[in-house]
Motif scaffolding. Structure first.
Motif, PDB file in Angstrom:
ATOM      1  N   LEU A  58      44.396   1.990 -37.558  1.00  0.00           N
ATOM      2  CA  LEU A  58      44.747   0.640 -37.119  1.00  0.00           C
ATOM      3  C   LEU A  58      44.286  -0.405 -38.130  1.00  0.00           C
ATOM      4  CD1 LEU A  58      45.651  -1.493 -35.026  1.00  0.00           C
ATOM      5  CD2 LEU A  58      43.453  -1.177 -33.886  1.00  0.00           C
ATOM      6  N   SER A  59      43.057  -0.269 -38.613  1.00  0.00           N
ATOM      7  CA  SER A  59      42.528  -1.269 -39.548  1.00  0.00           C
ATOM      8  C   SER A  59      43.277  -1.264 -40.868  1.00  0.00           C
ATOM      9  CB  SER A  59      41.038  -1.014 -39.795  1.00  0.00           C
ATOM     10  OG  SER A  59      40.824   0.169 -40.548  1.00  0.00           O
ATOM     11  N   MET A  60      43.845  -0.108 -41.235  1.00  0.00           N
ATOM     12  CA  MET A  60      44.524   0.000 -42.523  1.00  0.00           C
ATOM     13  C   MET A  60      45.971  -0.502 -42.482  1.00  0.00           C
ATOM     14  SD  MET A  60      43.239   3.589 -44.184  1.00  0.00           S
ATOM     15  CE  MET A  60      41.688   3.648 -45.083  1.00  0.00           C
ATOM     16  N   VAL A  61      46.643  -0.284 -41.366  1.00  0.00           N
ATOM     17  CA  VAL A  61      48.073  -0.634 -41.315  1.00  0.00           C
ATOM     18  C   VAL A  61      48.332  -1.938 -40.585  1.00  0.00           C
ATOM     19  CG1 VAL A  61      48.728   1.792 -41.443  1.00  0.00           C
ATOM     20  CG2 VAL A  61      48.489   0.704 -39.196  1.00  0.00           C
ATOM     21  N   GLY A  62      47.357  -2.432 -39.841  1.00  0.00           N
ATOM     22  CA  GLY A  62      47.537  -3.670 -39.107  1.00  0.00           C
ATOM     23  C   GLY A  62      48.038  -3.439 -37.693  1.00  0.00           C
ATOM     24  N   GLU A  63      47.816  -4.454 -36.855  1.00  0.00           N
ATOM     25  CA  GLU A  63      48.117  -4.359 -35.423  1.00  0.00           C
ATOM     26  C   GLU A  63      49.591  -4.093 -35.152  1.00  0.00           C
ATOM     27  OE1 GLU A  63      46.743  -4.602 -31.366  1.00  0.00           O
ATOM     28  OE2 GLU A  63      45.546  -4.870 -33.172  1.00  0.00           O
ATOM     29  N   ASP A  64      50.488  -4.873 -35.758  1.00  0.00           N
ATOM     30  CA  ASP A  64      51.919  -4.759 -35.447  1.00  0.00           C
ATOM     31  C   ASP A  64      52.468  -3.386 -35.834  1.00  0.00           C
ATOM     32  OD1 ASP A  64      51.843  -7.316 -34.495  1.00  0.00           O
ATOM     33  OD2 ASP A  64      52.668  -8.227 -36.313  1.00  0.00           O
ATOM     34  N   TRP A  65      52.162  -2.941 -37.060  1.00  0.00           N
ATOM     35  CA  TRP A  65      52.660  -1.646 -37.527  1.00  0.00           C
ATOM     36  C   TRP A  65      52.139  -0.536 -36.628  1.00  0.00           C
ATOM     37  CZ3 TRP A  65      51.684   3.260 -38.983  1.00  0.00           C
ATOM     38  CH2 TRP A  65      52.544   3.905 -39.871  1.00  0.00           C
ATOM     39  N   PHE A  66      50.836  -0.589 -36.347  1.00  0.00           N
ATOM     40  CA  PHE A  66      50.236   0.496 -35.564  1.00  0.00           C
ATOM     41  C   PHE A  66      50.831   0.565 -34.166  1.00  0.00           C
ATOM     42  CE2 PHE A  66      47.293   2.508 -32.713  1.00  0.00           C
ATOM     43  CZ  PHE A  66      46.850   3.606 -33.425  1.00  0.00           C
ATOM     44  N   PRO A  99      58.673   8.518 -41.278  1.00  0.00           N
ATOM     45  CA  PRO A  99      59.171   7.928 -42.523  1.00  0.00           C
ATOM     46  C   PRO A  99      58.494   6.627 -42.938  1.00  0.00           C
ATOM     47  CG  PRO A  99      60.996   8.793 -41.242  1.00  0.00           C
ATOM     48  CD  PRO A  99      59.776   8.909 -40.365  1.00  0.00           C
ATOM     49  N   PRO A 100      58.205   5.679 -42.027  1.00  0.00           N
ATOM     50  CA  PRO A 100      57.542   4.451 -42.474  1.00  0.00           C
ATOM     51  C   PRO A 100      56.154   4.664 -43.082  1.00  0.00           C
ATOM     52  CG  PRO A 100      58.575   4.092 -40.346  1.00  0.00           C
ATOM     53  CD  PRO A 100      58.642   5.574 -40.623  1.00  0.00           C
ATOM     54  N   ALA A 101      55.577   5.852 -42.896  1.00  0.00           N
ATOM     55  CA  ALA A 101      54.257   6.137 -43.472  1.00  0.00           C
ATOM     56  C   ALA A 101      54.358   6.803 -44.836  1.00  0.00           C
ATOM     57  CB  ALA A 101      53.447   7.019 -42.522  1.00  0.00           C
ATOM     58  N   ASP A 102      55.573   6.969 -45.354  1.00  0.00           N
ATOM     59  CA  ASP A 102      55.749   7.650 -46.636  1.00  0.00           C
ATOM     60  C   ASP A 102      55.042   6.927 -47.781  1.00  0.00           C
ATOM     61  OD1 ASP A 102      57.216   9.608 -45.409  1.00  0.00           O
ATOM     62  OD2 ASP A 102      59.178   8.847 -46.036  1.00  0.00           O
ATOM     63  N   ASP A 103      54.938   5.602 -47.679  1.00  0.00           N
ATOM     64  CA  ASP A 103      54.284   4.831 -48.740  1.00  0.00           C
ATOM     65  C   ASP A 103      52.764   4.949 -48.704  1.00  0.00           C
ATOM     66  OD1 ASP A 103      56.739   3.975 -49.630  1.00  0.00           O
ATOM     67  OD2 ASP A 103      56.696   2.101 -48.495  1.00  0.00           O
ATOM     68  N   THR A 104      52.236   5.500 -47.647  1.00  0.00           N
ATOM     69  CA  THR A 104      50.786   5.698 -47.519  1.00  0.00           C
ATOM     70  C   THR A 104      50.518   7.159 -47.175  1.00  0.00           C
ATOM     71  OG1 THR A 104      50.992   4.915 -45.225  1.00  0.00           O
ATOM     72  CG2 THR A 104      50.205   3.329 -46.863  1.00  0.00           C
ATOM     73  N   PRO A 105      50.680   8.059 -48.140  1.00  0.00           N
ATOM     74  CA  PRO A 105      50.562   9.501 -47.863  1.00  0.00           C
ATOM     75  C   PRO A 105      49.186   9.929 -47.382  1.00  0.00           C
ATOM     76  CG  PRO A 105      50.647   9.086 -50.219  1.00  0.00           C
ATOM     77  CD  PRO A 105      50.988   7.789 -49.550  1.00  0.00           C
ATOM     78  N   TYR A 106      48.184   9.083 -47.586  1.00  0.00           N
ATOM     79  CA  TYR A 106      46.829   9.419 -47.139  1.00  0.00           C
ATOM     80  C   TYR A 106      46.615   9.093 -45.661  1.00  0.00           C
ATOM     81  CZ  TYR A 106      46.366   4.397 -47.933  1.00  0.00           C
ATOM     82  OH  TYR A 106      46.565   3.040 -47.916  1.00  0.00           O
ATOM     83  N   LEU A 107      47.582   8.418 -45.036  1.00  0.00           N
ATOM     84  CA  LEU A 107      47.371   7.923 -43.672  1.00  0.00           C
ATOM     85  C   LEU A 107      47.156   9.053 -42.668  1.00  0.00           C
ATOM     86  CD1 LEU A 107      47.203   5.116 -42.438  1.00  0.00           C
ATOM     87  CD2 LEU A 107      49.592   5.333 -41.750  1.00  0.00           C
ATOM     88  N   ALA A 108      47.909  10.140 -42.809  1.00  0.00           N
ATOM     89  CA  ALA A 108      47.743  11.265 -41.888  1.00  0.00           C
ATOM     90  C   ALA A 108      46.340  11.863 -42.012  1.00  0.00           C
ATOM     91  CB  ALA A 108      48.801  12.326 -42.150  1.00  0.00           C
ATOM     92  N   ILE A 110      43.613  10.199 -42.886  1.00  0.00           N
ATOM     93  CA  ILE A 110      42.717   9.248 -42.237  1.00  0.00           C
ATOM     94  C   ILE A 110      42.776   9.442 -40.720  1.00  0.00           C
ATOM     95  CG2 ILE A 110      42.367   6.798 -41.749  1.00  0.00           C
ATOM     96  CD1 ILE A 110      41.404   7.618 -44.502  1.00  0.00           C
ATOM     97  N   ALA A 111      43.981   9.636 -40.197  1.00  0.00           N
ATOM     98  CA  ALA A 111      44.136   9.880 -38.757  1.00  0.00           C
ATOM     99  C   ALA A 111      43.443  11.184 -38.355  1.00  0.00           C
ATOM    100  CB  ALA A 111      45.619   9.934 -38.390  1.00  0.00           C
TER     101      ALA A 111
END
Length: 247
Positions: A58-66, A99-108, A110-111
């Protein structure tokens, strides 16, 4: 009682998108508004639970995206029970193919670490192995003893510096940089709180050996294979002090 159970099953089916399941109790179209309100309430509860369980994402992608992503996930993977404290087991894997997380491959990744933190927090209670308990063992006995990991212990290795990035984000630091250095994160619950730190290859090898049921001697061999310069006594003392083992 059987009719009540039938109604509950039908109600769950109606919430999932099959309102006709309630036809024995409601006329066609009747109760649609109420179902929508109830469905929206459940959806919001799921999104709120995911926000609580994946605060670093949440802190990395922001409230709206999350919240938009969480709503889509909740629609595809609704909770299996009313308890939402550990909801989101499949969320890290879901992010890998989102797909919208493709630009942040590290996000998974982190999750995944957020999820391991939740698992450590809610893991079963168990006594902690102390140095005093080990002191009564003879050297030969200790050498042939397996040291079981405490139920709250979680650790995960990455080819890049995701653990340091995760810790920095959890601490609201500004140095959110992803290094290319391989790292392992160790999580363990102490006194009701989860602690986290980055560990080296020697400690990682020791924990893997213990997890796999190897003896202390075999675990020590794994340590020196991973890092011939490792200080085994210091490594072992640190893990004991952190409550990593159980009797």
């Amino acid at each position: 009682m059987p009719e009540l159970l039938d109604f509950q099953d039908a109600f769950v089916a109606a919430l999932a998108g099959s309102p006709s399941a309630l036809s024995p109790w409601l006329a066609p179209g009747e109760g649609a508004a109420g179902l929508a309100v109830y469905r929206n309430t459940i959806a919001k509860g799921c999104v709120d639970a995911l926000a609580a369980n994946f605060p670093t994402v949440l802190s990395m992608v922001g409230e709206d995206w999350f919240r938009a992503a969480a709503a889509l996930f909740a629609r595809e993977a609704p909770p299996a029970s009313a308890a939402l404290l550990d909801y989101g087991e499949a969320f890290p894997a879901w992010l890998e193919r989102f797909p919208p997380a493709d630009d942040t491959p590290y996000l998974a990744g982190i999750a995944h670490l957020d999820r391991l933190w939740t698992e450590a927090l809610f893991a079963a209670e168990a006594p902690v192995l102390t140095a005093e308990a080990l002191s009564v063992l003879t050297p030969d006995t200790l050498a042939e003893t397996n040291l079981p990991l405490h139920p709250s212990v979680r650790f995960a290795s990455f080819e890049a510096g995701l653990p340091n990035l995760w810790i920095a984000a959890r601490e609201d630091r500004e140095d959110l940089e992803l290094s290319d250095q391989a790292q392992t994160l160790l999580l363990v619950r102490q006194g009701g709180a989860v602690t986290a730190r980055v560990i080296g290859s020697a400690e990682t090898a020791f924990l893997r050996a213990c997890r796999d049921g190897l003896t202390s001697t075999q675990a020590a061999q794994r340590v020196f294979e991973a890092d011939p310069t490792a200080n085994l006594a210091s490594l072992f003392a640190t893990l004991i002090s952190e409550g990593v083992f159980t009797p």
